[in-house]
Design a protein around this motif. Sequence first.
Motif, PDB file in Angstrom:
ATOM      1  N   THR A  10      21.960  42.492  16.118  1.00 28.11           N
ATOM      2  CA  THR A  10      23.182  42.038  15.442  1.00 28.11           C
ATOM      3  C   THR A  10      23.743  43.154  14.575  1.00 28.11           C
ATOM      4  OG1 THR A  10      22.356  39.760  15.430  1.00 28.11           O
ATOM      5  CG2 THR A  10      24.160  40.286  13.928  1.00 28.11           C
ATOM      6  N   GLN A  37      21.295  31.926  17.414  1.00 26.37           N
ATOM      7  CA  GLN A  37      22.488  31.313  16.816  1.00 26.37           C
ATOM      8  C   GLN A  37      22.822  31.941  15.465  1.00 26.37           C
ATOM      9  OE1 GLN A  37      21.246  27.055  17.245  1.00 26.37           O
ATOM     10  NE2 GLN A  37      23.254  26.832  18.198  1.00 26.37           N
ATOM     11  N   ALA A  40      24.536  35.116  16.220  1.00 24.69           N
ATOM     12  CA  ALA A  40      25.889  34.822  16.696  1.00 24.69           C
ATOM     13  C   ALA A  40      26.796  34.437  15.542  1.00 24.69           C
ATOM     14  CB  ALA A  40      25.846  33.712  17.741  1.00 24.69           C
ATOM     15  N   ARG A  41      26.255  33.692  14.576  1.00 30.61           N
ATOM     16  CA  ARG A  41      27.055  33.327  13.397  1.00 30.61           C
ATOM     17  C   ARG A  41      27.472  34.563  12.618  1.00 30.61           C
ATOM     18  NH1 ARG A  41      26.834  33.433   8.363  1.00 30.61           N
ATOM     19  NH2 ARG A  41      24.691  34.220   8.360  1.00 30.61           N
ATOM     20  N   GLN A  44      30.167  36.315  14.538  1.00 33.96           N
ATOM     21  CA  GLN A  44      31.414  35.560  14.434  1.00 33.96           C
ATOM     22  C   GLN A  44      32.055  35.758  13.071  1.00 33.96           C
ATOM     23  OE1 GLN A  44      30.942  31.431  15.421  1.00 33.96           O
ATOM     24  NE2 GLN A  44      32.909  30.816  14.564  1.00 33.96           N
ATOM     25  N   ALA A 259      26.038  31.465  22.303  1.00 38.66           N
ATOM     26  CA  ALA A 259      25.525  32.552  21.461  1.00 38.66           C
ATOM     27  C   ALA A 259      25.413  33.853  22.244  1.00 38.66           C
ATOM     28  CB  ALA A 259      24.171  32.155  20.876  1.00 38.66           C
ATOM     29  N   ARG A 262      28.701  35.499  22.679  1.00 37.45           N
ATOM     30  CA  ARG A 262      29.128  36.160  21.439  1.00 37.45           C
ATOM     31  C   ARG A 262      28.486  37.535  21.315  1.00 37.45           C
ATOM     32  NH1 ARG A 262      33.237  36.540  18.800  1.00 37.45           N
ATOM     33  NH2 ARG A 262      33.469  34.268  18.791  1.00 37.45           N
ATOM     34  N   PRO A 266      31.482  40.436  21.406  1.00 35.61           N
ATOM     35  CA  PRO A 266      31.449  40.095  19.977  1.00 35.61           C
ATOM     36  C   PRO A 266      32.803  39.866  19.333  1.00 35.61           C
ATOM     37  CG  PRO A 266      30.924  42.420  20.317  1.00 35.61           C
ATOM     38  CD  PRO A 266      30.911  41.770  21.666  1.00 35.61           C
ATOM     39  N   GLY A 290      28.780  30.934  17.061  1.00 34.13           N
ATOM     40  CA  GLY A 290      29.343  31.767  18.118  1.00 34.13           C
ATOM     41  C   GLY A 290      30.693  31.352  18.637  1.00 34.13           C
TER      42      GLY A 290
END
Length: 333
Positions: A10, A37, A40-41, A44, A259, A262, A266, A290
Motif C-alpha cells: 500500500t 480491505q 484498499a481503504r 481509496q 479490494a 483498488r 488505485p 475500495g
Amino acid sequence: MKITAIDKLTDKIIAGLRIKRGDDLSYLLTAPLEELQEGARRLQDHFCGNHIDFCTIINGRSGRCGENCKYCAQAACHHTGIEEYSFLPKEEILRNAKANQDAGANRFAIVTSGRALAGADFDKAIDTYKAMHDKLTIGLCASHGLLTREQFKRLRAAGVTSYHHNIETSRRFFPQICTSHTYQDRIDTIKIAQEEGFCVCSGGIIGMGETWEDRLDMAISLAELGIESIPINALMAIPGTGLANRPALPAEDILRTIAIFRFINPAANIRLAAGRKLLPQNGATAFRAGASASITGNMLTTSGTTIKEDMALLRTLGLTNQNTTCTASCGTH
C-alpha cells in the motif's frame, strides 16, 4: 504493530508503484480479507478522498439483441420475458434525467440493447443527448455497443463526455460467455472512444464461472487501458439465460475482488454495480474498502436502491458525492 506485506505494498502504491502484468499477485488472493480491505481503504482515501461518485442509467432500448452473451436477459436467443421496446421518446428520457439530476446523481447514461445503436435510433439518441446537454447540468454518459469513430464524434458534439463499454472478463474466458463478437472488438471500441476524448467506463462481471486468475487478468487489462471508472458486477443469474443456474457469489469473494481492483487500479473509480444486494448493508462496508462509486436507482440489475437512500447512506458514512478530490475524471462533470 506488525507491518504486513499488504501494508508495505500500500505504501509503495501511494509512493507511485503500479502493479503490472507478470507480477506475482498470489498474495492478493491469500492475504486475510481484513488486511486487504484496510489497504484498499488507505488507497481509496489517498486517491479519492471522501468522494463517492453516483451514476444512474435508463434502458433506452430493450430486448431483441442479436448477440449471444450468456448472462444477458436482452439477448434474443434467451427466453426471459423481458419487456421489449424501441428507442424511448426524448421527453421520457429527459424527464428521467432531470429527476436523477434533482435527486443529486453525478451522471446519467442511456444504455441500449443490440450490437450497436445505428440508423434512426442513433439519430434519436443524438437528438436526446443534445436536449439534455442544453437543458440540464448532469454529466452525460452513453452505452451503445460497438460504435464507429464517426458515431463517437457525433456523441461528443452532442455533449456526451463518458462512454461505457465493459470488457466483461479476461481475454481467455471471454469466448466462454460470448461468440457473436470478440474480446478484441470491445478493446478496439474502447480505444476509439478514448482517442475521441471520452472518459471510458469499463469493467466486467464476476461469478460467471471464471477463475481468480481471470479476475486478476481483467483488472490488469483495465489498468493497461487506463480506464478511470470500473464497474464491478456480481452476476445476478436470470432465469432463461445461459447462466441461469450459476450460484450467487459469497460476499467475501465480491469484497476481495473490489479490494484487489483498488490495488491494481488505485486512482480509478471502482464502481459497485449489479449484485450490491449480495454485500453487507447493501454495499455500505465496500464504500470504506475500495469502492469509490456506484450505480444507483431502480434500473436493470442494480440493487434497486433509490438515490435518496444512497445519499442518506453517504451522510451516515461521512462521505459525499460532491467531488473535490478524486483523481478519476469519470468522477466529475
